[in-house]
Design a protein around this motif. Structure first.
Motif, PDB file in Angstrom:
ATOM      1  N   ILE A   9      -2.459  33.580 -12.092  1.00  0.00           N
ATOM      2  CA  ILE A   9      -2.731  32.858 -13.329  1.00  0.00           C
ATOM      3  C   ILE A   9      -3.482  33.698 -14.358  1.00  0.00           C
ATOM      4  O   ILE A   9      -3.405  33.432 -15.556  1.00  0.00           O
ATOM      5  CB  ILE A   9      -3.514  31.553 -13.032  1.00  0.00           C
ATOM      6  N   LYS A  10      -4.188  34.742 -13.934  1.00  0.00           N
ATOM      7  CA  LYS A  10      -4.964  35.499 -14.918  1.00  0.00           C
ATOM      8  C   LYS A  10      -4.061  36.257 -15.893  1.00  0.00           C
ATOM      9  O   LYS A  10      -4.435  36.473 -17.046  1.00  0.00           O
ATOM     10  CB  LYS A  10      -5.945  36.449 -14.233  1.00  0.00           C
ATOM     11  N   PHE A  11      -2.859  36.644 -15.460  1.00  0.00           N
ATOM     12  CA  PHE A  11      -1.927  37.289 -16.391  1.00  0.00           C
ATOM     13  C   PHE A  11      -1.386  36.261 -17.393  1.00  0.00           C
ATOM     14  O   PHE A  11      -1.249  36.548 -18.580  1.00  0.00           O
ATOM     15  CB  PHE A  11      -0.771  37.936 -15.622  1.00  0.00           C
ATOM     16  N   VAL A  12      -1.090  35.075 -16.893  1.00  0.00           N
ATOM     17  CA  VAL A  12      -0.613  33.994 -17.763  1.00  0.00           C
ATOM     18  C   VAL A  12      -1.693  33.620 -18.771  1.00  0.00           C
ATOM     19  O   VAL A  12      -1.441  33.505 -19.974  1.00  0.00           O
ATOM     20  CB  VAL A  12      -0.216  32.763 -16.921  1.00  0.00           C
ATOM     21  N   ALA A  27       3.669  29.195 -25.195  1.00  0.00           N
ATOM     22  CA  ALA A  27       3.983  28.575 -23.909  1.00  0.00           C
ATOM     23  C   ALA A  27       5.383  27.986 -23.903  1.00  0.00           C
ATOM     24  O   ALA A  27       5.998  27.830 -22.852  1.00  0.00           O
ATOM     25  CB  ALA A  27       2.954  27.490 -23.588  1.00  0.00           C
ATOM     26  N   ALA A  28       5.898  27.673 -25.087  1.00  0.00           N
ATOM     27  CA  ALA A  28       7.234  27.077 -25.195  1.00  0.00           C
ATOM     28  C   ALA A  28       8.326  28.129 -25.406  1.00  0.00           C
ATOM     29  O   ALA A  28       9.467  27.787 -25.717  1.00  0.00           O
ATOM     30  CB  ALA A  28       7.256  26.072 -26.342  1.00  0.00           C
ATOM     31  N   SER A  29       7.990  29.412 -25.242  1.00  0.00           N
ATOM     32  CA  SER A  29       8.986  30.470 -25.441  1.00  0.00           C
ATOM     33  C   SER A  29      10.061  30.412 -24.361  1.00  0.00           C
ATOM     34  O   SER A  29       9.858  29.828 -23.292  1.00  0.00           O
ATOM     35  CB  SER A  29       8.301  31.838 -25.426  1.00  0.00           C
ATOM     36  N   VAL A  30      11.208  31.025 -24.644  1.00  0.00           N
ATOM     37  CA  VAL A  30      12.313  31.028 -23.681  1.00  0.00           C
ATOM     38  C   VAL A  30      12.888  32.430 -23.547  1.00  0.00           C
ATOM     39  O   VAL A  30      12.777  33.260 -24.455  1.00  0.00           O
ATOM     40  CB  VAL A  30      13.446  30.058 -24.105  1.00  0.00           C
ATOM     41  N   HIS A  70      -1.577  24.894 -16.701  1.00  0.00           N
ATOM     42  CA  HIS A  70      -2.089  25.723 -17.790  1.00  0.00           C
ATOM     43  C   HIS A  70      -1.057  25.834 -18.914  1.00  0.00           C
ATOM     44  O   HIS A  70      -1.392  25.735 -20.098  1.00  0.00           O
ATOM     45  CB  HIS A  70      -2.438  27.105 -17.239  1.00  0.00           C
ATOM     46  N   LEU A  71       0.192  26.025 -18.551  1.00  0.00           N
ATOM     47  CA  LEU A  71       1.256  26.129 -19.554  1.00  0.00           C
ATOM     48  C   LEU A  71       1.430  24.803 -20.302  1.00  0.00           C
ATOM     49  O   LEU A  71       1.619  24.789 -21.521  1.00  0.00           O
ATOM     50  CB  LEU A  71       2.566  26.535 -18.886  1.00  0.00           C
ATOM     51  N   LEU A  72       1.347  23.703 -19.580  1.00  0.00           N
ATOM     52  CA  LEU A  72       1.474  22.392 -20.217  1.00  0.00           C
ATOM     53  C   LEU A  72       0.333  22.143 -21.200  1.00  0.00           C
ATOM     54  O   LEU A  72       0.526  21.554 -22.264  1.00  0.00           O
ATOM     55  CB  LEU A  72       1.505  21.292 -19.153  1.00  0.00           C
ATOM     56  N   ALA A  73      -0.856  22.619 -20.850  1.00  0.00           N
ATOM     57  CA  ALA A  73      -2.004  22.450 -21.742  1.00  0.00           C
ATOM     58  C   ALA A  73      -1.822  23.213 -23.042  1.00  0.00           C
ATOM     59  O   ALA A  73      -2.413  22.858 -24.069  1.00  0.00           O
ATOM     60  CB  ALA A  73      -3.284  22.911 -21.040  1.00  0.00           C
ATOM     61  N   TYR A  74      -0.986  24.252 -23.015  1.00  0.00           N
ATOM     62  CA  TYR A  74      -0.765  25.064 -24.212  1.00  0.00           C
ATOM     63  C   TYR A  74       0.564  24.756 -24.900  1.00  0.00           C
ATOM     64  O   TYR A  74       1.023  25.537 -25.725  1.00  0.00           O
ATOM     65  CB  TYR A  74      -0.856  26.548 -23.863  1.00  0.00           C
ATOM     66  N   GLY A  75       1.152  23.622 -24.574  1.00  0.00           N
ATOM     67  CA  GLY A  75       2.304  23.169 -25.342  1.00  0.00           C
ATOM     68  C   GLY A  75       3.664  23.371 -24.718  1.00  0.00           C
ATOM     69  O   GLY A  75       4.686  23.148 -25.383  1.00  0.00           O
ATOM     70  N   ALA A  76       3.739  23.783 -23.452  1.00  0.00           N
ATOM     71  CA  ALA A  76       5.042  23.880 -22.795  1.00  0.00           C
ATOM     72  C   ALA A  76       5.649  22.486 -22.662  1.00  0.00           C
ATOM     73  O   ALA A  76       4.931  21.495 -22.527  1.00  0.00           O
ATOM     74  CB  ALA A  76       4.896  24.528 -21.416  1.00  0.00           C
ATOM     75  N   ASP A  77       6.974  22.423 -22.698  1.00  0.00           N
ATOM     76  CA  ASP A  77       7.668  21.132 -22.683  1.00  0.00           C
ATOM     77  C   ASP A  77       8.536  21.029 -21.439  1.00  0.00           C
ATOM     78  O   ASP A  77       9.376  21.898 -21.182  1.00  0.00           O
ATOM     79  CB  ASP A  77       8.534  21.000 -23.940  1.00  0.00           C
TER      80      ASP A  77
END
Length: 366
Positions: A86-89, A99-102, A125-132
């Motif tokens: 997770i530290k790299f993420v 976070a929503a990049s593809v 963590h990704l969801l907290a930053y806007g991943a869908d």
């Protein structure tokens, strides 16, 4: 300060920082980064090799663009998820990775990869930053299609209930301060974590446009809502001669100014010092303006010179007045109270005022 934060902050301190467009702080991006991907090649190489020191050093490069794929088409954030570390993420998200990049080739997004690998904390963590969880890849698959464990299933349920805001830190968690060199950063009072970029819970702004319902926009996650987010539910109180800040949603009290409140709302909150409401009819107290407690809001449409009604919780709109707003005061000199209330939508009649009209405002010290 934890080890992860120390490593990342010490590595990033070598570059200059300027305010980002969303009010966060980060390295100033350069147009040069979009013209070549040599820097991204080195960044991704360090991610794949799990070389955190090299990774942090590359992040500090002035022309780094963490949202650009490398020469092999690999997206840094997607590769970071594959490390299962997770530290790299987190490092990339601090540096404004989307976070929503593809993935440009397959349409796979970092959240889908995290779910496939069963990485609950990375997914959170990704969801907290806007991943869908509903973004599909080119094969039509979505992150919600992958739930290999209980933790991932719970994340999906939580997202469905509250969107990205459901994964935010509790109000009062973050505050804005300066390091010994005068450089501002965000500090987590619970974990002692430090970061340059604005945490999602501190990125809410109130947006008011004439003839439109009030909305709240999170400039980190992109989430929009029409009800007050928990992060903004603050009231300044005077208790026994001391000013304190109280978040009525989380029941948290603190002496310092909340990091979640933007400047515009901070002044508004100061002007509302000690204000609360009481409804004697239903014996209910409220810190929130009673007008905000109503789900349906009347909105004037100037083009049609008419009022429609918007539901702030469901997003539904209608020209038909909802029954709860349809009460009409009718004079009745022959009656015991000189007037009564009539609801043309339901046909009801009553002597007492409708519940939503019996709130009393108070602002005395507590």
């Amino acid at each position: 300060m934890n080890l992860r934060a120390i490593c990342l902050l010490s590595a990033l301190c070598v570059c200059s920082f300027v305010p980002a467009s969303n009010g966060a702080w980060g390295s100033s991006p350069s147009t040069a980064a979009s013209k070549n991907n040599k820097l991204t090649d080195k960044l991704v190489e360090n991610i794949v090799k799990k070389n955190f020191d090299g990774f942090a050093k590359e992040l500090a490069s002035p022309d780094m663009d963490v949202n650009q794929p490398d020469s092999k088409g690999r997206m840094p954030l997607l590769e970071a998820v594959k490390t299962k570390d997770i530290k790299f993420v987190d490092g990339l998200l601090q540096y404004r990775a989307l976070a929503a990049s593809v993935d440009p080739a397959t349409g796979t997004n970092p959240l889908m990869e995290a779910f496939k690998l069963g990485l609950t904390e990375v997914g959170r963590h990704l969801l907290a930053y806007g991943a869908d969880i509903n973004t599909a890849n080119k094969a039509g698959q979505k992150p919600r299609d992958f739930a290999p464990n209980k933790g991932i299933k719970e994340l999906i349920e939580k997202f469905d209930d509250g969107g990205p805001a459901a994964f935010e830190d509790e109000p009062g968690t973050w505050f804005y301060t300066n390091n010994e060199n005068g450089i501002p950063y965000w500090y987590n009072r619970h974990t002692t974590e430090a970061r340059w970029n604005m945490p999602p819970s501190c990125a809410w702004q109130k947006v008011e446009v004439q003839h439109q319902p009030t909305r709240y926009v999170n400039y980190v996650t992109g989430q929009t809502m029409h009800t007050l987010p928990n992060a903004l539910a603050w009231r300044l109180l005077n208790r026994q001669g001391l000013d304190v800040w109280f978040n009525w949603r989380s029941n948290h009290t603190q002496s310092d100014i909340p990091g979640e409140l933007p400047a515009s709302m901070l002044e508004e909150a100061k002007a509302m010092k000690n204000v609360r409401w009481y409804n004697p009819r239903i014996n209910k107290h409220s810190w929130e303006n009673p007008d905000e407690l109503l789900e349906w809001k009347p909105v004037y449409n100037p083009e049609q010179d008419a009022t429609f009604y918007f539901n702030v919780r469901t997003g539904e709109s209608t020209w038909d007045q909802p029954p709860e707003l349809a009460w009409v005061k009718v004079d009745d000199n022959a009656g015991p109270w000189a007037h009564f209330w009539w609801n043309p939508k339901t046909g009801e009649k009553q002597w007492h005022d409708p519940d939503h009209k019996t709130w009393e405002r108070h602002n005395s010290d507590l």
